[in-house]
Design a protein around this motif. Sequence first.
Motif, PDB file in Angstrom:
ATOM      1  N   UNK A  22       0.866  -1.175   0.000  1.00 42.24           N
ATOM      2  CA  UNK A  22       0.000   0.000   0.000  1.00 42.24           C
ATOM      3  C   UNK A  22       0.904   1.226   0.000  1.00 42.24           C
ATOM      4  N   UNK A  23       0.871   2.001  -1.080  1.00 42.15           N
ATOM      5  CA  UNK A  23       1.760   3.153  -1.197  1.00 42.15           C
ATOM      6  C   UNK A  23       1.429   4.268  -0.203  1.00 42.15           C
ATOM      7  N   UNK A  24       0.265   4.215   0.462  1.00 43.40           N
ATOM      8  CA  UNK A  24      -0.084   5.238   1.447  1.00 43.40           C
ATOM      9  C   UNK A  24       0.437   4.900   2.843  1.00 43.40           C
ATOM     10  N   UNK A  25       1.020   3.717   3.011  1.00 45.19           N
ATOM     11  CA  UNK A  25       1.528   3.277   4.309  1.00 45.19           C
ATOM     12  C   UNK A  25       3.050   3.236   4.299  1.00 45.19           C
ATOM     13  N   UNK A  97      14.502   4.707  10.633  1.00 41.05           N
ATOM     14  CA  UNK A  97      14.425   4.578   9.187  1.00 41.05           C
ATOM     15  C   UNK A  97      12.972   4.331   8.800  1.00 41.05           C
ATOM     16  N   UNK A  98      12.296   5.343   8.245  1.00 42.38           N
ATOM     17  CA  UNK A  98      10.949   5.106   7.724  1.00 42.38           C
ATOM     18  C   UNK A  98      11.048   4.516   6.316  1.00 42.38           C
ATOM     19  N   UNK A  99      10.317   3.451   6.067  1.00 46.62           N
ATOM     20  CA  UNK A  99      10.353   2.773   4.773  1.00 46.62           C
ATOM     21  C   UNK A  99       8.972   2.862   4.145  1.00 46.62           C
ATOM     22  N   UNK A 100       8.887   3.411   2.953  1.00 42.99           N
ATOM     23  CA  UNK A 100       7.609   3.588   2.274  1.00 42.99           C
ATOM     24  C   UNK A 100       7.074   2.273   1.740  1.00 42.99           C
ATOM     25  N   UNK A 101       5.774   2.098   1.838  1.00 45.72           N
ATOM     26  CA  UNK A 101       5.126   0.948   1.216  1.00 45.72           C
ATOM     27  C   UNK A 101       5.028   1.162  -0.282  1.00 45.72           C
ATOM     28  N   UNK A 102       4.810   0.102  -0.994  1.00 43.90           N
ATOM     29  CA  UNK A 102       4.677   0.177  -2.448  1.00 43.90           C
ATOM     30  C   UNK A 102       3.506  -0.686  -2.872  1.00 43.90           C
ATOM     31  N   UNK A 103       2.820  -0.262  -3.915  1.00 40.76           N
ATOM     32  CA  UNK A 103       1.681  -1.034  -4.405  1.00 40.76           C
ATOM     33  C   UNK A 103       2.084  -2.447  -4.794  1.00 40.76           C
ATOM     34  N   UNK A 137       0.558   5.838   8.546  1.00 44.14           N
ATOM     35  CA  UNK A 137      -0.100   6.412   7.377  1.00 44.14           C
ATOM     36  C   UNK A 137       0.794   7.524   6.843  1.00 44.14           C
ATOM     37  N   UNK A 138       1.320   7.391   5.644  1.00 48.49           N
ATOM     38  CA  UNK A 138       2.230   8.386   5.073  1.00 48.49           C
ATOM     39  C   UNK A 138       1.544   9.727   4.869  1.00 48.49           C
ATOM     40  N   UNK A 139       0.214   9.728   4.684  1.00 48.61           N
ATOM     41  CA  UNK A 139      -0.515  10.973   4.487  1.00 48.61           C
ATOM     42  C   UNK A 139      -0.827  11.663   5.815  1.00 48.61           C
ATOM     43  N   UNK A 140      -0.739  10.929   6.925  1.00 45.81           N
ATOM     44  CA  UNK A 140      -0.965  11.480   8.257  1.00 45.81           C
ATOM     45  C   UNK A 140       0.056  10.853   9.213  1.00 45.81           C
ATOM     46  N   UNK A 141       1.348  11.209   9.076  1.00 47.35           N
ATOM     47  CA  UNK A 141       2.394  10.534   9.840  1.00 47.35           C
ATOM     48  C   UNK A 141       2.276  10.686  11.355  1.00 47.35           C
ATOM     49  N   UNK A 142       1.546  11.693  11.829  1.00 47.96           N
ATOM     50  CA  UNK A 142       1.374  11.886  13.267  1.00 47.96           C
ATOM     51  C   UNK A 142       0.124  11.196  13.804  1.00 47.96           C
ATOM     52  N   UNK A 143      -0.607  10.547  12.921  1.00 48.99           N
ATOM     53  CA  UNK A 143      -1.818   9.828  13.332  1.00 48.99           C
ATOM     54  C   UNK A 143      -1.472   8.512  14.015  1.00 48.99           C
ATOM     55  N   UNK A 144      -2.481   7.725  14.346  1.00 52.73           N
ATOM     56  CA  UNK A 144      -2.231   6.449  15.029  1.00 52.73           C
ATOM     57  C   UNK A 144      -1.493   5.465  14.122  1.00 52.73           C
ATOM     58  N   UNK A 145      -0.661   4.640  14.735  1.00 50.27           N
ATOM     59  CA  UNK A 145       0.071   3.634  13.968  1.00 50.27           C
ATOM     60  C   UNK A 145      -0.565   2.274  14.209  1.00 50.27           C
ATOM     61  N   UNK A 146      -0.265   1.342  13.307  1.00 49.20           N
ATOM     62  CA  UNK A 146      -0.752  -0.021  13.457  1.00 49.20           C
ATOM     63  C   UNK A 146       0.349  -0.869  14.076  1.00 49.20           C
TER      64      UNK A 146
END
Length: 156
Positions: A22-25, A97-103, A137-146
């Motif tokens: 998921x590219x948004x995570x 190290x934040x690692x971006x998700x990919x589709x 959530x890459x679009x809301x990095x300060x939001x809750x994490x899973x």
Amino acid sequence: MATFEVQASEGWLDTGVTLVADHTKGVSIRAAGTWVQDPGWGPVEADGSKPNDSRYYPHIGVEGKKEWPYHGSGAKAGQLIGKWGEDGPPFAINKHNPISGESRADTTRTLRLMINDRSFEMDTNSGALTVTIALYDRENPNGPSQRWDRIAQRWV
């Protein structure tokens, strides 16, 4: 979130954590504590540096030295490194190290963690780092994490 103790004297620790397709995570990896890669040098943090010491020491630089598991850009002895899967290329994690998700991410490869040290020197290492891994959530990095559910082997 999932928390692991990564021992300096052991090889690759398989966390069981996978990327998310998921590219948004993104997967956030944070390390705390100190460990010893060279008994003559003393404890270092996850980025290979001495605690509370911002100076650069040339002897810890291992960039280009192929006998080290990670020898790419900015490689240092004693830093925290990772790789995806058993045969994935190692990369630097350091303290964060934040690692971006990919589709099209390969969700079958699990994250492995280790100290950047040569295999024949691992038995002189000591200590451990506490590593916390969370999905954000890459679009809301300060939001809750899973968090990673170790039993279900998935992010929840």
